[in-house]
Design a protein around this motif. Structure first.
Motif, short mmCIF file in Angstrom:
data_model
loop_
_atom_site.label_atom_id
_atom_site.label_comp_id
_atom_site.label_asym_id
_atom_site.label_seq_id
_atom_site.Cartn_x
_atom_site.Cartn_y
_atom_site.Cartn_z
N LEU A 66 0.86 -1.18 0.00
CA LEU A 66 0.00 0.00 0.00
C LEU A 66 0.89 1.23 0.00
N LEU A 67 0.61 2.16 -0.90
CA LEU A 67 1.34 3.43 -0.94
C LEU A 67 0.42 4.54 -0.47
N LEU A 68 0.93 5.41 0.40
CA LEU A 68 0.17 6.55 0.90
C LEU A 68 1.12 7.61 1.43
N PRO A 69 0.67 8.86 1.57
CA PRO A 69 1.53 9.86 2.20
C PRO A 69 1.80 9.50 3.66
N ALA A 70 3.01 9.73 4.12
CA ALA A 70 3.35 9.41 5.51
C ALA A 70 2.71 10.39 6.48
N ALA A 71 2.37 11.58 6.03
CA ALA A 71 1.69 12.60 6.84
C ALA A 71 0.75 13.36 5.92
N SER A 72 -0.19 14.07 6.50
CA SER A 72 -1.20 14.74 5.68
C SER A 72 -0.65 15.98 4.97
N GLY A 73 0.46 16.51 5.46
CA GLY A 73 1.03 17.71 4.85
C GLY A 73 2.49 17.85 5.19
N THR A 74 3.06 18.98 4.82
CA THR A 74 4.43 19.31 5.19
C THR A 74 4.47 19.67 6.67
N ALA A 75 5.66 19.82 7.20
CA ALA A 75 5.82 20.18 8.61
C ALA A 75 5.14 21.52 8.89
N PRO A 76 4.24 21.57 9.87
CA PRO A 76 3.59 22.84 10.20
C PRO A 76 4.56 23.83 10.82
N PRO A 77 4.26 25.13 10.74
CA PRO A 77 5.13 26.14 11.35
C PRO A 77 5.15 26.03 12.87
N LEU A 78 6.21 26.51 13.45
CA LEU A 78 6.37 26.45 14.91
C LEU A 78 5.23 27.15 15.64
N ASP A 79 4.67 28.20 15.04
CA ASP A 79 3.64 28.98 15.72
C ASP A 79 2.23 28.54 15.33
N GLN A 80 2.07 27.32 14.81
CA GLN A 80 0.74 26.82 14.48
C GLN A 80 -0.16 26.85 15.71
N ASP A 81 -1.39 27.36 15.56
CA ASP A 81 -2.27 27.45 16.73
C ASP A 81 -2.85 26.09 17.08
N GLU A 82 -3.42 25.99 18.27
CA GLU A 82 -3.87 24.70 18.79
C GLU A 82 -4.96 24.08 17.92
N ALA A 83 -5.86 24.90 17.38
CA ALA A 83 -6.94 24.35 16.55
C ALA A 83 -6.36 23.71 15.29
N ASP A 84 -5.43 24.40 14.64
CA ASP A 84 -4.80 23.84 13.44
C ASP A 84 -3.95 22.62 13.79
N LYS A 85 -3.31 22.68 14.95
CA LYS A 85 -2.49 21.55 15.38
C LYS A 85 -3.34 20.30 15.57
N ASP A 86 -4.52 20.45 16.18
CA ASP A 86 -5.42 19.32 16.38
C ASP A 86 -5.93 18.79 15.04
N ALA A 87 -6.21 19.70 14.09
CA ALA A 87 -6.69 19.27 12.78
C ALA A 87 -5.61 18.49 12.03
N THR A 88 -4.37 18.96 12.14
CA THR A 88 -3.24 18.26 11.50
C THR A 88 -3.07 16.88 12.09
N ARG A 89 -3.12 16.81 13.42
CA ARG A 89 -2.96 15.53 14.09
C ARG A 89 -4.07 14.56 13.68
N LYS A 90 -5.31 15.06 13.62
CA LYS A 90 -6.45 14.20 13.28
C LYS A 90 -6.30 13.63 11.88
N ALA A 91 -5.94 14.48 10.91
CA ALA A 91 -5.79 14.01 9.54
C ALA A 91 -4.65 13.01 9.40
N THR A 92 -3.54 13.28 10.09
CA THR A 92 -2.40 12.39 10.00
C THR A 92 -2.68 11.05 10.66
N ILE A 93 -3.36 11.04 11.79
CA ILE A 93 -3.68 9.78 12.46
C ILE A 93 -4.61 8.93 11.60
N GLN A 94 -5.49 9.57 10.82
CA GLN A 94 -6.33 8.80 9.92
C GLN A 94 -5.49 8.07 8.87
#
Length: 402
Positions: free
Chosen positions: A326-354
């Motif tokens: 199976l081939l798939l992206p290892a993460a949903s996007g590129t590395a987020p910026p250091l100052d990513q807010d908590e809401a975006d951080k949770d969204a990134t985590r949720k997409a990547t865990i899926q």
């Protein structure tokens, strides 16, 4: 991308290393890994040192280890040296790589952005050239995500294939030893030492088909999806694989990701809940909130989640027979910026865990290859195989580089 020197400008070495030596622990002096400098995630027992788990209170209370963990001992016996003990997200319960106490390790492949966690310290040490390989752990993606964000090769083996003896647990039903490196050859050399000899069966090879699941690919950011097609096609052509597109593999990714997070949280609370309760204020706010959510998981929640994962695991394994990847992206996007807010951080985590939960819940081996670049930033291409095909995956990585 900046240079390693630019990436570390203004960054304390303590954000990468908790302890470092020249070396910290010498290897056997000979063997297949002779001279390999190893960054060990701060969750492994290293004789003569303490486990700090990314938290100064935990470290202060820890006793000095009297023996090496199995993985550390095996690598030392093979000639590797422990350059140092590298930082981790607090109690390893994060995918970001940030740490409220020690700082965020730099990401030289994406300056100003997070390295990914929780194997953030080993990933940064390897990406900076301060170690040749990193010994990490992977539960929900803690080797796969930093490998993706930092442009590294990473390996999560079949669940249980490598002994986790002497490794601090997070969620024991999903925890695996994992490792990462800057090149496929070094990654495979560590696998030769860590993986069981039984994994050498010629019946594992060759791989002939690479699946691409539309519902999984849809979880990635649009630029990652654009980069994925050519990267997957190029890998398949180089390795002589036939690409087969399927609508789905193993059921609804959102349901599986949610169930994985719930089942993981229940185990996390079993492992660390008593310590967290006894040490109010010891955790950074983000990790403290995650533990608060873990404490609220009921037995009924856990049972329902585990049933979803059992069904998914059965379907995933049925859809990924011998010879199929199976081939798939290892993460949903590129590395987020250091100052990513908590809401975006949770969204990134949720997409990547899926994305990561499919292999994590089914106990499948995963290889991350630094095959994609999006706006100058790395994203890993993850290759998932059936259980027990670990050595064949590592060989695939070497062949893809050849």
């Amino acid at each position: 991308m900046g240079t390693p020197e630019e990436a570390t400008a203004g960054t304390s070495a303590s954000a990468v290393w908790r302890e470092r030596g020249a070396p910290l622990v010498a290897g056997s002096g000979s063997g297949p890994l002779s001279g390999v400098r190893l960054a060990v995630k701060d969750v492994y027992a290293v004789a003569g040192h303490r486990i700090g788990a990314g938290n100064p209170v935990w470290l202060a209370e820890a006793e000095t280890e009297t023996a090496h963990s199995w993985a550390v001992g095996a690598l030392l016996d093979a000639g590797a040296e422990v350059t140092g003990i590298a930082q981790t997200d607090e109690l390893t319960y994060s995918l970001s790589g940030t740490n409220a106490h020690y700082g965020t390790p730099p990401n030289p492949a994406a300056p100003g952005r997070i390295p990914g966690g929780s194997s953030s310290g080993p990933a940064a040490a390897v990406a900076l050239g301060e170690a040749d390989a990193g010994l990490g752990s992977d539960t929900a993606g803690s080797v796969r995500v930093p490998s993706s964000y930092c442009g590294l090769y990473g390996m999560r083996p079949t669940y249980g294939a490598v002994s986790a003896e002497g490794m601090l647990p997070l969620a024991p039903a999903f925890d695996t030893v994992g490792w990462l490196a800057r090149d496929a050859g070094t990654l495979a050399r560590l696998g030769e030492v860590l993986l069981p000899e039984a994994g050498r069966s010629e019946a594992q090879r060759p791989f002939h088909t690479a699946l691409v699941a539309a519902d999984l690919l849809a979880l990635a950011d649009p630029p990652v999806r654009e980069a994925f097609g050519p990267a997957a096609a190029g890998l398949a052509e180089r390795l002589g694989l036939r690409i087969e597109e399927v609508p789905s593999l193993g059921g609804d990714p959102a349901a599986r990701g949610s169930a994985f997070s719930t089942a993981q949280a229940a185990q996390v609370w079993e492992c660390d809940g008593a310590w967290v309760t006894a040490h109010p204020g010891a955790l950074g706010s983000g990790i403290e909130q995650r533990f608060a959510r873990a404490s609220a998981v009921t037995p009924e929640d856990r049972a329902a989640a585990e049933e979803v994962l059992r069904t998914s695991t059965r379907d995933v394994r049925a859809g990924l027979p011998q010879g199929t990847l199976l081939l798939l992206p290892a993460a949903s996007g590129t590395a987020p910026p250091l100052d990513q807010d908590e809401a975006d951080k949770d969204a990134t985590r949720k997409a990547t865990i899926q994305l990561t939960a499919l292999a994590g819940s089914a106990g499948l081996p995963c290889l991350v290859l630094p095959r994609m670049t999006v706006e100058g930033l790395p994203v890993g291409l993850c290759v998932v195989a059936d259980r027990g095909n670990d050595r064949a995956l590592l060989e695939l990585g070497v062949l893809s580089d050849g």
